[in-house]
Design a protein around this motif. Structure first.
Motif, PDB file in Angstrom:
ATOM      1  N   HIS A 136       1.976  -4.025   5.452  1.00  0.00           N
ATOM      2  CA  HIS A 136       1.372  -2.889   4.753  1.00  0.00           C
ATOM      3  C   HIS A 136       0.879  -3.339   3.378  1.00  0.00           C
ATOM      4  CE1 HIS A 136       3.865  -0.793   7.735  1.00  0.00           C
ATOM      5  NE2 HIS A 136       3.156   0.307   7.513  1.00  0.00           N
TER       6      HIS A 136
ATOM      7  N   PHE B 150      -2.836  -3.493   1.724  1.00  0.00           N
ATOM      8  CA  PHE B 150      -3.026  -2.664   0.535  1.00  0.00           C
ATOM      9  C   PHE B 150      -3.552  -3.499  -0.637  1.00  0.00           C
ATOM     10  CE2 PHE B 150      -1.191  -0.116  -3.077  1.00  0.00           C
ATOM     11  CZ  PHE B 150      -1.950   1.026  -2.862  1.00  0.00           C
TER      12      PHE B 150
ATOM     13  N   TRP C 138      -7.395   2.529  -4.014  1.00  0.00           N
ATOM     14  CA  TRP C 138      -7.714   3.191  -2.758  1.00  0.00           C
ATOM     15  C   TRP C 138      -7.841   4.685  -3.001  1.00  0.00           C
ATOM     16  CZ3 TRP C 138      -8.171   0.467   1.896  1.00  0.00           C
ATOM     17  CH2 TRP C 138      -7.762  -0.869   1.866  1.00  0.00           C
TER      18      TRP C 138
ATOM     19  N   VAL D 143      -2.204   6.921   1.509  1.00  0.00           N
ATOM     20  CA  VAL D 143      -2.279   6.621   0.084  1.00  0.00           C
ATOM     21  C   VAL D 143      -2.356   7.954  -0.653  1.00  0.00           C
ATOM     22  CG1 VAL D 143      -3.600   5.549  -1.766  1.00  0.00           C
ATOM     23  CG2 VAL D 143      -3.446   4.413   0.457  1.00  0.00           C
TER      24      VAL D 143
ATOM     25  N   LYS E 147       4.241   4.749   4.458  1.00  0.00           N
ATOM     26  CA  LYS E 147       4.148   4.524   5.897  1.00  0.00           C
ATOM     27  C   LYS E 147       4.856   5.667   6.616  1.00  0.00           C
ATOM     28  CE  LYS E 147       8.132   1.357   6.106  1.00  0.00           C
ATOM     29  NZ  LYS E 147       8.537   0.000   6.533  1.00  0.00           N
TER      30      LYS E 147
ATOM     31  N   THR F 243      -0.580   5.097   7.971  1.00  0.00           N
ATOM     32  CA  THR F 243      -0.177   4.950   6.584  1.00  0.00           C
ATOM     33  C   THR F 243      -0.889   6.022   5.764  1.00  0.00           C
ATOM     34  OG1 THR F 243      -1.969   3.431   6.007  1.00  0.00           O
ATOM     35  CG2 THR F 243       0.045   2.454   6.865  1.00  0.00           C
TER      36      THR F 243
ATOM     37  N   LEU G  91       1.396   3.791  -1.775  1.00  0.00           N
ATOM     38  CA  LEU G  91       1.251   3.560  -0.340  1.00  0.00           C
ATOM     39  C   LEU G  91       2.498   4.046   0.396  1.00  0.00           C
ATOM     40  CD1 LEU G  91      -0.368   2.233   2.006  1.00  0.00           C
ATOM     41  CD2 LEU G  91       0.876   0.113   1.510  1.00  0.00           C
TER      42      LEU G  91
END
Length: 231
Positions: free
Chosen positions: A124, A128, A134, A50, A57, A48, A55
């Motif tokens: 996910h 998250f 993040w 950020v 994938k 994944t 976010l």
């Protein structure tokens, strides 16, 4: 983030690595590699990313099925094995991982924004949502519904790539790497070149080592990594 090259060239017919070194990873065998190479544990999950609070994938775009006749025509005419016409359009708002597709396999990895309306993204989102914010970077999603859940978790978490250092010392020979994999229940190794920012990897499966391993990591151990690496 580009798809990381393997340290050793693959024999795709046998599904194993050879002793031949990938030119892109030749720096791993420099005499002073211990001064600028950091070996880290390759986490067994799904990649994944950020970026700017969003976010993503990873999705591996693959070429459409090409007929045997067309394959032969390209081969006999000296044309490339694949072309962009073999692929569907890149999804909107996606980020490409590399400039072009792999000329051998045709694989073309991209980052796709996670959509909370899509059922297969819920794990996910669960991971998250464990934090309010993040830092930008790539992570590995692990947990109960990811692969074989070899870490024995009851929930889902994101582990930042490169955050778990491997206790492997130079020289990083094939023999030393193989021995490390045999002695450690890990999915593989990722080597980081601090001078150039390049990466190279080896996977347990590349050596045809038994894949029926499990880690049985507990949440406490992962929490320790989170705390140490501020992830």
């Amino acid at each position: 983030m580009k798809k990381i090259k393997t340290v050793f060239k693959m024999d795709y017919d046998l599904g194993k690595i050879t002793k031949n070194i990938n030119q892109e990873a030749s720096w791993l065998f420099d005499n002073d590699a211990e001064n600028f190479v950091i070996p880290t544990v390759k986490i067994d999950g799904t990649s994944t990313m950020v970026k700017d609070g969003v976010l993503y994938k990873r999705y591996d775009m693959k070429p459409r099925k090409i007929s045997f006749k067309e394959k032969n025509r390209r081969l006999n005419s000296g044309e490339p094995k694949f072309s962009w016409n073999d692929f569907k359009a890149i999804p909107e708002n996606s980020i490409t991982c590399q400039d072009s597709f792999d000329e051998v396999t045709g694989h073309f990895p991209i980052w796709v924004p996670v959509n909370d309306s899509i059922n297969d993204s819920k794990y996910h989102i669960e991971a998250f949502n464990l934090k309010d914010s993040w830092s930008d970077g790539t992570y590995e999603l692990i947990g109960k519904k990811v692969g074989l859940n070899k870490y024995g978790l009851e929930n889902h978490k994101l582990v930042k790539h490169g955050s778990i250092k491997a206790d492997l010392k130079a020289p990083f020979t094939l023999e030393n790497i193989y021995t490390w994999l045999m002695n450690n229940n890990e999915e593989g190794l990722v080597f980081y070149n601090t001078k150039t920012g390049d990466y190279a990897k080896v996977r347990r499966s590349d050596f045809a080592i038994d894949q029926s391993y499990s880690f049985n990591w507990k949440d406490a151990k992962l929490d320790e990594f989170y705390k140490l690496n501020e992830i």
